[in-house]
Structures are given as C-alpha cells and as structure tokens.
Design an enzyme around this catalytic site. Structure first.
Site, PDB file in Angstrom:
ATOM      1  N   SER A 158       0.812  -1.223   0.000  1.00 26.31           N
ATOM      2  CA  SER A 158       0.000   0.000   0.000  1.00 26.31           C
ATOM      3  C   SER A 158       0.841   1.267   0.000  1.00 26.31           C
ATOM      4  O   SER A 158       0.341   2.349  -0.326  1.00 26.31           O
ATOM      5  CB  SER A 158      -0.949   0.019   1.208  1.00 26.31           C
ATOM      6  OG  SER A 158      -0.241  -0.184   2.415  1.00 26.31           O
ATOM      7  N   ASP A 407      -4.400   5.683  11.554  1.00 25.94           N
ATOM      8  CA  ASP A 407      -3.447   5.229  10.535  1.00 25.94           C
ATOM      9  C   ASP A 407      -2.177   6.052  10.704  1.00 25.94           C
ATOM     10  O   ASP A 407      -2.113   7.217  10.311  1.00 25.94           O
ATOM     11  CB  ASP A 407      -4.033   5.421   9.138  1.00 25.94           C
ATOM     12  CG  ASP A 407      -3.101   4.927   8.036  1.00 25.94           C
ATOM     13  OD1 ASP A 407      -1.951   4.564   8.350  1.00 25.94           O
ATOM     14  OD2 ASP A 407      -3.513   4.910   6.862  1.00 25.94           O
ATOM     15  N   HIS A 410       0.458   5.104   6.674  1.00 25.47           N
ATOM     16  CA  HIS A 410       0.378   5.766   5.371  1.00 25.47           C
ATOM     17  C   HIS A 410       0.484   7.278   5.544  1.00 25.47           C
ATOM     18  O   HIS A 410       0.564   7.782   6.664  1.00 25.47           O
ATOM     19  CB  HIS A 410      -0.928   5.380   4.673  1.00 25.47           C
ATOM     20  CG  HIS A 410      -1.068   3.903   4.492  1.00 25.47           C
ATOM     21  ND1 HIS A 410      -1.749   3.114   5.392  1.00 25.47           N
ATOM     22  CD2 HIS A 410      -0.588   3.081   3.535  1.00 25.47           C
ATOM     23  CE1 HIS A 410      -1.692   1.852   4.982  1.00 25.47           C
ATOM     24  NE2 HIS A 410      -0.985   1.804   3.860  1.00 25.47           N
TER      25      HIS A 410
END
Length: 435
Positions: A158, A407, A410
């Site tokens: 990702s 998160d 990311h």
C-alpha cells in the site's frame, strides 16, 4: 537444496529484538489492516487507450535541455555536482503543495486528510532541504516529458499505491489523466493514461513482490510466501514496462510460512506449527533479491528497463492504535531529535545493500538502470504527516470517542510523500543526462 538464509543462530540471541515488531504490528486487528488496504472505486473510463548499502547519491547538475525548465531547476546549478538527498532537515515554507484534497480525484479516501476534516494544516508547509544542495519543487511537465510514450508501474504494497496516488495528483496539475483500466478487485490493479504525452501509469498490488497467498479471515492466520518465485500478476506484464517503482516491507512483519519450491524453509511468528522460526529480515532480503534477479533475467537482453526501489517507510505509532493521540504530533522532528535505528534502520539497510548488489549484477546489460529511492530517514522525521484518526471522515464531530482507529503508517495526500516523487524526478533527470 541449500538454504538461502544466512546462519540463523543470531535470531535467538535477542528475544526482545524479535518481539518489538510483533508488539507494534502483529497485534493490530485484521479490521484495521483491511481498512488500510481498501481503495474506493473510481468510475471506469473507456479502455480504448489501454496498451495490450550505500546511501543514494544523485547528480543535480543542469539536465539536458528540456521544455518547461523552471527557475527552481536553474538554482540546482548552484549546488555541487552531486547531491545526497538522504541527509538534511525539514524547513518551514509558506508556499504550499501543488494540489489539495479536493482537486485530485485519485486519492484513496483514507489518506484524504483535508476532506476528512483535519484542521491542523501546518503539515502542508514543510519542505525537505538536503544538507549541501537544493531539492527543486516538482515539475509535472518535466516529469511527463521524460516519460513521454512510456509506461511506469508502481509495484508492491500500500505504500506503492500511496506514492502512486501522490504522483498522479502532482502530474494532474499539468495534464489530467484518464483511468483506462481497473480489475474490480478493490482496485488493486489500475492504469491511467495521460493523453498529452501518451504516458501510462499503473499500480500492481503485490505486498511481497514474490508469490504469496495472503491470510484470510476464514483461513489460517498467516501468509504463505514462495521466496524463489516472483508474483506473476505483475511480472507477466514486465515486458511492457519502461520503468518500475518497487515498494515492500510492512507485510513482512506479519505471521507467515516460507517456501522454496515445495519445501518449507520455516516461518515467522507461527506458534503451533512445527516449523523453524526465521527472522523476517532474511526473508525480505531473499524476496528483494529474487525480484531483482527476475527483472534482470527478463529484461537484461538489450531492451532495458529503469528500476527504482523505494526504501522502507517508518510508522509513527506513539500510543495504542485505537486511542486518540496514536500519532498526534503536528510538526516534524528537528534535526538530531530522532535517530534512524532498530528495525527501521535494518529494513532500510538490507534494501540498499540489495540494490547495490543487483546494480553490480546488471552492469553488463545495456539499458538496465537501478536506484534506491532512499526516503527512510526523511520520512522518519515526519510524524505529523499521517492520517491518524482522519483515516475516517470527521472522527470528532460528536466529541472525542473513547476509541478511534488511527493510521500512523500511510501518508496524507498532499503531504510528506510528495517529496518522494520530487526525488524520483531528480533520479530521472540524472538518468536523462546519461549519468
């Protein structure tokens, strides 16, 4: 068959060293991981355009004359003949990013921090300043010119998708792309075309680079990795790539059983299975080596390919993943405040070493170029650049909940990850000069 791994005895010397990554990553619920991986659907556009251990040192001398050369690029002439982009600091800058969360339609929803209600926008006004040279702002027209009539593919986990979406947003400020392919599998395989320059940009989901079977909620709680075989979902298209950007690392922290051929080599964090415990560092090294060897074997026949490996991007969990404040910092670390060490340093080091070894192995092939996009340290210094709770829309509308998903892996778009693509452009300019 001889084991591909080095002496495994060292892994038992420090139980604490092995358990640290487990504590950080393995205990994260599957639901959070799947939220990170989910990519919202985009409208499908016609497919008519679809064609069937050394730190990086990059030259910043004036490139071969190109259209749209800016004053920022001219300033690069003032630097020395080479630039080490791995050493530097983040400096405050009033000039903001080229795009925002409302003008680019390709951002994964969970990384669109602006439209999700993040109000502390100071993280947008920092630029990476190398110690002894300058890093020009991103020039979308120059990037498109350098890859005119070519196909660039982002392959990996990702983080590869995160970097891809940053690049699409940067390029869209000069030329809007068309989505020309999606396979419908959570949009893990997509392609865009920039008609202005006949440029194709693709993303291929392959979190191990090598062949792997991902764990599922209804199956065993471990992945299966075949370390001697690349994942053909991307490798089958290798002949159509002019440039490939690889990103790998985070998925190797999860429980897995490792194979070479039909033989089980061992496993990582697999209590209950009668397999030898193997540290994931050795496995990651083997996977990267298999990937490079395959690319060289298939593209080292004279038609050439440009290869970039983006080094490991550190996470910044400073609390529990489901508590407000897991990554709540609003400014970068100052120079010297945060050291690159431990797992982050080891992951980065082995990737850089494998790039150097593969470059030496590929020197005899015309047109094969390989570079490490060494972003680990500059990314480590940006704990403020993650979505945190803003992976969800307006998480504090009804007050501060007791539990909120974060998160801290990311990167917000726009955000620090745009710097990765600024450095990528400098790599491409260096290559254009024949250096």
């Amino acid at each position: 068959m001889a084991s591909p791994f080095k002496d495994q005895s060292h892994h038992s010397l420090s139980l604490a060293k092995k358990l640290l990554p487990y504590a950080i990553y393995v205990l994260l619920p599957i639901a959070v991981i799947r939220l990170y991986l989910y990519t919202p659907s985009l409208p499908l556009i016609s497919t008519d355009h679809l064609p069937h251990s050394r730190e990086i040192t990059i030259s910043t001398s004036s490139p071969t004359p190109l259209p749209h050369i800016s004053s920022s690029q001219e300033k690069a002439k003032e630097t020395t003949s080479s630039c080490d982009y791995t050493r530097g600091k983040w400096v405050h800058e009033k000039l903001g990013p080229l795009y925002n969360g409302t003008t680019c339609g390709t951002i994964k929803e969970g990384q669109n921090c602006i439209t999700h209600g993040r109000t502390d926008l100071g993280y947008l006004y920092w630029r990476w300043k190398p110690s002894k040279c300058q890093l020009p702002r991103f020039e979308p027209s120059t990037f498109l010119h350098l890859i005119s009539n070519k196909h660039i593919a982002f392959v990996g986990d990702s983080m590869a998708r995160n970097q891809l979406e940053s690049l699409l947003c940067l390029l869209a400020t000069a030329s809007p792309p068309n989505l020309v392919y999606t396979d419908g599998e959570e949009n893990k395989f997509r392609r865009w075309n920039f008609p202005s320059h006949n440029v194709n940009v693709s993303v291929y989901w392959s979190p191990f680079l090598v062949k792997g079977v991902e764990k599922s909620p209804n199956g065993p709680n471990y992945n299966k990795l075949y370390l001697d075989q690349v994942n053909e979902k991307w490798a089958a298209d290798l002949g159509g790539f002019d440039m490939i950007v690889l990103s790998v690392g985070h998925w190797f922290l999860h429980p897995a059983v490792y194979f070479e051929g039909d033989d089980v080599l061992g496993c990582h964090f697999c209590p209950g299975l009668n397999h030898t415990e193997i540290e994931f560092y050795d496995v990651l090294r083997k996977a990267v080596r298999t990937t490079f060897n395959t690319i060289i074997e298939r593209r080292g026949n004279g038609n050439g390919i440009d290869v970039v490996l983006t080094t490991f991007s550190p996470a910044h969990f400073e609390g529990e993943w489901d508590k407000n404040g897991a990554c709540s910092k609003t400014k970068p670390y100052k120079e010297g405040e945060k050291q690159l060490e431990g797992m982050d340093a080891e992951m980065r080091q082995l990737e850089v070493e494998e790039v150097e070894a593969a470059r030496a192995n590929g020197e005899k092939f015309v047109g094969f170029r390989l570079e490490a996009l060494d972003v680990t340290k500059l990314s480590l210094m940006r704990p403020d650049g993650h979505p945190g709770p803003y992976m969800n829309k307006f998480p504090f509308t009804d007050g501060v909940p007791e539990r909120v998903q974060n998160d801290c892996v990311h990167w917000c778009l726009p955000g620090p990850i745009d710097t990765w693509n600024e450095i990528l452009l400098e790599v491409m300019k260096k290559w254009n000069q024949g250096k």
